[in-house]
Write a protein that holds these residues in place. Structure first.
Motif, PDB file in Angstrom:
ATOM      1  N   PRO A 132       2.294   5.982  11.032  1.00  0.00           N
ATOM      2  CA  PRO A 132       3.424   6.671  11.659  1.00  0.00           C
ATOM      3  C   PRO A 132       3.143   7.013  13.125  1.00  0.00           C
ATOM      4  CG  PRO A 132       2.724   7.769   9.625  1.00  0.00           C
ATOM      5  CD  PRO A 132       1.642   6.819  10.011  1.00  0.00           C
ATOM      6  N   LEU A 133       4.222   7.114  13.870  1.00  0.00           N
ATOM      7  CA  LEU A 133       4.180   7.530  15.267  1.00  0.00           C
ATOM      8  C   LEU A 133       5.477   8.272  15.551  1.00  0.00           C
ATOM      9  CD1 LEU A 133       3.116   7.352  18.255  1.00  0.00           C
ATOM     10  CD2 LEU A 133       4.364   5.187  18.414  1.00  0.00           C
ATOM     11  N   VAL A 134       5.394   9.502  16.044  1.00  0.00           N
ATOM     12  CA  VAL A 134       6.595  10.271  16.383  1.00  0.00           C
ATOM     13  C   VAL A 134       6.857  10.131  17.879  1.00  0.00           C
ATOM     14  CG1 VAL A 134       7.698  12.538  16.434  1.00  0.00           C
ATOM     15  CG2 VAL A 134       6.212  11.923  14.510  1.00  0.00           C
ATOM     16  N   VAL A 135       8.063   9.712  18.210  1.00  0.00           N
ATOM     17  CA  VAL A 135       8.458   9.566  19.608  1.00  0.00           C
ATOM     18  C   VAL A 135       9.589  10.556  19.893  1.00  0.00           C
ATOM     19  CG1 VAL A 135       9.460   8.044  21.342  1.00  0.00           C
ATOM     20  CG2 VAL A 135       7.786   7.151  19.717  1.00  0.00           C
ATOM     21  N   LEU A 136       9.325  11.529  20.746  1.00  0.00           N
ATOM     22  CA  LEU A 136      10.330  12.504  21.147  1.00  0.00           C
ATOM     23  C   LEU A 136      11.119  11.916  22.312  1.00  0.00           C
ATOM     24  CD1 LEU A 136       8.157  15.754  20.962  1.00  0.00           C
ATOM     25  CD2 LEU A 136       9.595  14.723  19.186  1.00  0.00           C
ATOM     26  N   THR A 137      12.361  11.520  22.029  1.00  0.00           N
ATOM     27  CA  THR A 137      13.181  10.845  23.022  1.00  0.00           C
ATOM     28  C   THR A 137      13.940  11.847  23.902  1.00  0.00           C
ATOM     29  OG1 THR A 137      15.106  10.694  21.566  1.00  0.00           O
ATOM     30  CG2 THR A 137      13.472   8.935  21.408  1.00  0.00           C
ATOM     31  N   LYS A 138      14.508  11.326  24.993  1.00  0.00           N
ATOM     32  CA  LYS A 138      15.323  12.117  25.925  1.00  0.00           C
ATOM     33  C   LYS A 138      14.519  13.278  26.518  1.00  0.00           C
ATOM     34  CE  LYS A 138      19.324  10.841  23.129  1.00  0.00           C
ATOM     35  NZ  LYS A 138      20.591  11.251  22.493  1.00  0.00           N
ATOM     36  N   ALA A 139      13.247  12.993  26.812  1.00  0.00           N
ATOM     37  CA  ALA A 139      12.359  14.025  27.358  1.00  0.00           C
ATOM     38  C   ALA A 139      12.830  14.513  28.717  1.00  0.00           C
ATOM     39  CB  ALA A 139      10.939  13.479  27.459  1.00  0.00           C
ATOM     40  N   ASP A 140      13.650  13.732  29.421  1.00  0.00           N
ATOM     41  CA  ASP A 140      14.165  14.147  30.730  1.00  0.00           C
ATOM     42  C   ASP A 140      15.088  15.356  30.617  1.00  0.00           C
ATOM     43  OD1 ASP A 140      17.199  12.671  30.792  1.00  0.00           O
ATOM     44  OD2 ASP A 140      15.688  11.759  29.504  1.00  0.00           O
ATOM     45  N   LEU A 141      15.582  15.641  29.393  1.00  0.00           N
ATOM     46  CA  LEU A 141      16.455  16.797  29.188  1.00  0.00           C
ATOM     47  C   LEU A 141      15.671  18.090  29.042  1.00  0.00           C
ATOM     48  CD1 LEU A 141      19.090  15.278  26.714  1.00  0.00           C
ATOM     49  CD2 LEU A 141      19.201  15.479  29.213  1.00  0.00           C
ATOM     50  N   VAL A 142      14.345  17.992  29.013  1.00  0.00           N
ATOM     51  CA  VAL A 142      13.479  19.182  28.958  1.00  0.00           C
ATOM     52  C   VAL A 142      12.560  19.137  30.183  1.00  0.00           C
ATOM     53  CG1 VAL A 142      11.918  20.547  27.525  1.00  0.00           C
ATOM     54  CG2 VAL A 142      13.521  18.978  26.444  1.00  0.00           C
ATOM     55  N   PRO A 143      13.068  19.518  31.350  1.00  0.00           N
ATOM     56  CA  PRO A 143      12.299  19.377  32.594  1.00  0.00           C
ATOM     57  C   PRO A 143      11.124  20.335  32.709  1.00  0.00           C
ATOM     58  CG  PRO A 143      14.371  20.511  33.018  1.00  0.00           C
ATOM     59  CD  PRO A 143      14.434  20.047  31.601  1.00  0.00           C
ATOM     60  N   ASP A 144      11.164  21.469  31.996  1.00  0.00           N
ATOM     61  CA  ASP A 144      10.079  22.441  32.084  1.00  0.00           C
ATOM     62  C   ASP A 144       8.878  21.948  31.282  1.00  0.00           C
ATOM     63  OD1 ASP A 144       8.542  24.725  32.437  1.00  0.00           O
ATOM     64  OD2 ASP A 144       9.471  25.760  30.748  1.00  0.00           O
TER      65      ASP A 144
ATOM     66  N   VAL B 260       6.131  23.370  30.404  1.00  0.00           N
ATOM     67  CA  VAL B 260       5.612  24.340  29.434  1.00  0.00           C
ATOM     68  C   VAL B 260       6.438  24.282  28.147  1.00  0.00           C
ATOM     69  CG1 VAL B 260       5.209  26.776  28.948  1.00  0.00           C
ATOM     70  CG2 VAL B 260       4.714  25.853  31.222  1.00  0.00           C
ATOM     71  N   THR B 261       7.764  24.262  28.299  1.00  0.00           N
ATOM     72  CA  THR B 261       8.643  24.166  27.132  1.00  0.00           C
ATOM     73  C   THR B 261       8.403  22.860  26.383  1.00  0.00           C
ATOM     74  OG1 THR B 261      10.341  25.481  28.243  1.00  0.00           O
ATOM     75  CG2 THR B 261      11.044  24.152  26.356  1.00  0.00           C
ATOM     76  N   LEU B 262       8.277  21.786  27.141  1.00  0.00           N
ATOM     77  CA  LEU B 262       8.025  20.480  26.523  1.00  0.00           C
ATOM     78  C   LEU B 262       6.701  20.490  25.763  1.00  0.00           C
ATOM     79  CD1 LEU B 262       8.997  17.573  26.154  1.00  0.00           C
ATOM     80  CD2 LEU B 262       7.805  16.975  28.276  1.00  0.00           C
ATOM     81  N   GLY B 263       5.710  21.135  26.340  1.00  0.00           N
ATOM     82  CA  GLY B 263       4.410  21.224  25.690  1.00  0.00           C
ATOM     83  C   GLY B 263       4.480  21.974  24.371  1.00  0.00           C
ATOM     84  N   HIS B 264       5.263  23.051  24.340  1.00  0.00           N
ATOM     85  CA  HIS B 264       5.432  23.815  23.097  1.00  0.00           C
ATOM     86  C   HIS B 264       6.115  22.977  22.023  1.00  0.00           C
ATOM     87  CE1 HIS B 264       3.773  27.446  24.618  1.00  0.00           C
ATOM     88  NE2 HIS B 264       4.771  27.748  25.434  1.00  0.00           N
ATOM     89  N   LEU B 265       7.125  22.188  22.423  1.00  0.00           N
ATOM     90  CA  LEU B 265       7.830  21.335  21.465  1.00  0.00           C
ATOM     91  C   LEU B 265       6.894  20.283  20.882  1.00  0.00           C
ATOM     92  CD1 LEU B 265      11.208  20.858  23.387  1.00  0.00           C
ATOM     93  CD2 LEU B 265      10.830  22.237  21.332  1.00  0.00           C
ATOM     94  N   VAL B 266       6.095  19.692  21.739  1.00  0.00           N
ATOM     95  CA  VAL B 266       5.132  18.694  21.280  1.00  0.00           C
ATOM     96  C   VAL B 266       4.137  19.318  20.313  1.00  0.00           C
ATOM     97  CG1 VAL B 266       3.236  17.175  21.993  1.00  0.00           C
ATOM     98  CG2 VAL B 266       5.351  17.237  23.323  1.00  0.00           C
ATOM     99  N   GLN B 267       3.682  20.524  20.636  1.00  0.00           N
ATOM    100  CA  GLN B 267       2.718  21.208  19.776  1.00  0.00           C
ATOM    101  C   GLN B 267       3.320  21.515  18.407  1.00  0.00           C
ATOM    102  OE1 GLN B 267       1.292  24.974  21.291  1.00  0.00           O
ATOM    103  NE2 GLN B 267      -0.562  24.881  20.046  1.00  0.00           N
ATOM    104  N   ASP B 268       4.594  21.910  18.373  1.00  0.00           N
ATOM    105  CA  ASP B 268       5.261  22.180  17.102  1.00  0.00           C
ATOM    106  C   ASP B 268       5.287  20.926  16.227  1.00  0.00           C
ATOM    107  OD1 ASP B 268       5.723  24.800  17.752  1.00  0.00           O
ATOM    108  OD2 ASP B 268       7.796  24.497  18.400  1.00  0.00           O
ATOM    109  N   VAL B 269       5.593  19.794  16.851  1.00  0.00           N
ATOM    110  CA  VAL B 269       5.649  18.540  16.095  1.00  0.00           C
ATOM    111  C   VAL B 269       4.251  18.118  15.657  1.00  0.00           C
ATOM    112  CG1 VAL B 269       6.292  16.102  16.171  1.00  0.00           C
ATOM    113  CG2 VAL B 269       7.760  17.806  17.255  1.00  0.00           C
ATOM    114  N   GLU B 270       3.268  18.266  16.521  1.00  0.00           N
ATOM    115  CA  GLU B 270       1.898  17.897  16.169  1.00  0.00           C
ATOM    116  C   GLU B 270       1.393  18.711  14.983  1.00  0.00           C
ATOM    117  OE1 GLU B 270       0.081  16.331  20.438  1.00  0.00           O
ATOM    118  OE2 GLU B 270      -0.109  18.448  19.887  1.00  0.00           O
TER     119      GLU B 270
END
Length: 370
Positions: free
Chosen positions: A151-163, A165-175
């Motif tokens: 498996p590989l999770v790809v979080l798409t439309k990352a340009d909609l989360v410009p911050d 820090v916020t993006l990092g938190h989302l990635v951590q939640d998924v990880e």
């Protein structure tokens, strides 16, 4: 001497589609009968498109349509097809699958449905345009692990989360919800992350799965380098999209390897995915090794290491609830096709019912006096 006997596996036109020495060996007996090897790139109403050394041909599947829905011809299958000359041409046999991505249907019959075959990577597309549904991601992951693919999770439309820090938190939640699984952030809009995903997909077979509106078709076009798949805007109210992809299509990537694009999945039912669930929640199963009882259900048993982990904060309660839910669902699905397990479940229900009635009698003071 025909093309089948004169070419090595690596020099065949089929090589970019995943043909190798192992497939060559498995196919040898069919080659001796004059049949051609090919890979199914699309299935539609009893017929399929098959890419062969001679190009893509249309073939009928009448001779390989079993009663078992998990054995029907599927996108990604390797098959033996009639040589040129016959009208129509037929698929005569399917080669044994190395991996198979299966879910349960939404019908009351609870049949399994195969989505893709002989896949190396299961790419789970998740849109960052809407709130993350971690439980749904865990479902996809359970099916992916069970399929035999990575498996590989790809979080798409990352340009909609410009911050960042916020993006990092989302990635951590998924990880946290996907132990042992790579998590990538990608934007088809600005191209970020596509180089990494392209490198992962090179030289292998990947299946792209996810809900409608996750950006699968846009992502497929970005990997293909051209607008092959139809793309439509998602609804602003809930981020959902229309089913722009209606069939499963196998597409050759310019850098080598192939991509199977699939329609958006509304329902993600498990299908005999017990080991896949265990893989998704590997930390829970590790905690469970410390439970006092080997058959601990992690509900109220004394000495339960899993419940202790929840109390200490080492394990999120949401993860445990999701784990329980998926195990229950998988057990129900398996029970519908396993008479022995159905009997065990009924026996367990009766035992728990008797215990419950006895407890109520004792509470009301109606228990027998000895």
């Amino acid at each position: 001497m025909n093309l089948t006997s004169s070419l090595s596996a690596s020099s065949r036109p089929l090589a970019p589609f995943g043909w190798d020495e192992e497939w060559e060996a498995v196919f040898s007996s069919y080659g001796a009968q004059g049949l051609l090897p090919g890979r199914v790139v699309r299935v539609d109403r009893g017929q399929c498109d098959v890419v062969t050394d001679d190009g893509t041909v249309r073939a009928d599947t009448a001779f390989v349509t079993p009663h078992d829905p998990l054995r029907v011809v599927c996108t990604g299958d390797w098959v033996a097809v009639d040589p040129a000359g016959g009208t129509p041409r037929y698929v005569r046999a399917c080669l044994p699958r190395r991996t198979a991505f299966v879910r349960s249907t939404s019908s009351k019959r609870s049949e399994g449905q195969i989505l893709a075959a002989n896949v190396d990577h299961a790419v789970i597309a998740v849109s960052l345009a809407v709130e993350l549904d971690l439980a749904r991601i865990e479902r996809f992951l359970a099916l992916a692990w069970e399929s035999g693919a990575q498996p590989l999770v790809v979080l798409t439309k990352a340009d909609l989360v410009p911050d960042p820090v916020t993006l990092g938190h989302l990635v951590q939640d998924v990880e946290t919800s996907a132990p042992g699984v790579p998590v990538l952030t990608v934007s088809a809009q600005d191209g970020s992350g596509l180089d990494v995903l392209t490198a992962v997909a090179a030289g292998v077979t990947s299946v792209l799965i996810g809900q409608s509106g996750a950006g699968k078709s846009t992502l497929a076009n970005a990997l293909l380098g051209e607008d092959v798949m139809d793309v439509r805007a998602t609804r602003d109210v809930d981020g959902k999209g229309r089913h722009t992809t209606t069939t499963r299509n196998l597409l050759a990537l310019p850098g080598g390897g192939v991509l199977i694009d699939t329609p958006g999945l509304r329902g993600v039912g498990l299908w005999d995915a017990g080991s896949g669930v265990g893989q998704v929640f590997s930390e829970i199963e590790e905690f469970a090794e410390g439970c006092r009882f080997h058959d601990c259900a992690h509900e109220s048993e004394p000495g339960c290491a899993v419940l202790e982990a929840v109390e200490t904060g080492a394990l999120a309660e949401r993860r445990l609830e999701s784990y329980r839910k998926l195990l229950r669902e998988n057990r129900r699905i398996v029970a519908k096709t396993d008479a022995r397990l159905r009997a065990e479940i009924r026996k367990d229900w009766k035992r728990k019912g008797a215990m419950g009635r006895a407890a109520m009698e004792a509470k009301r003071g109606g228990g027998r006096q000895f």
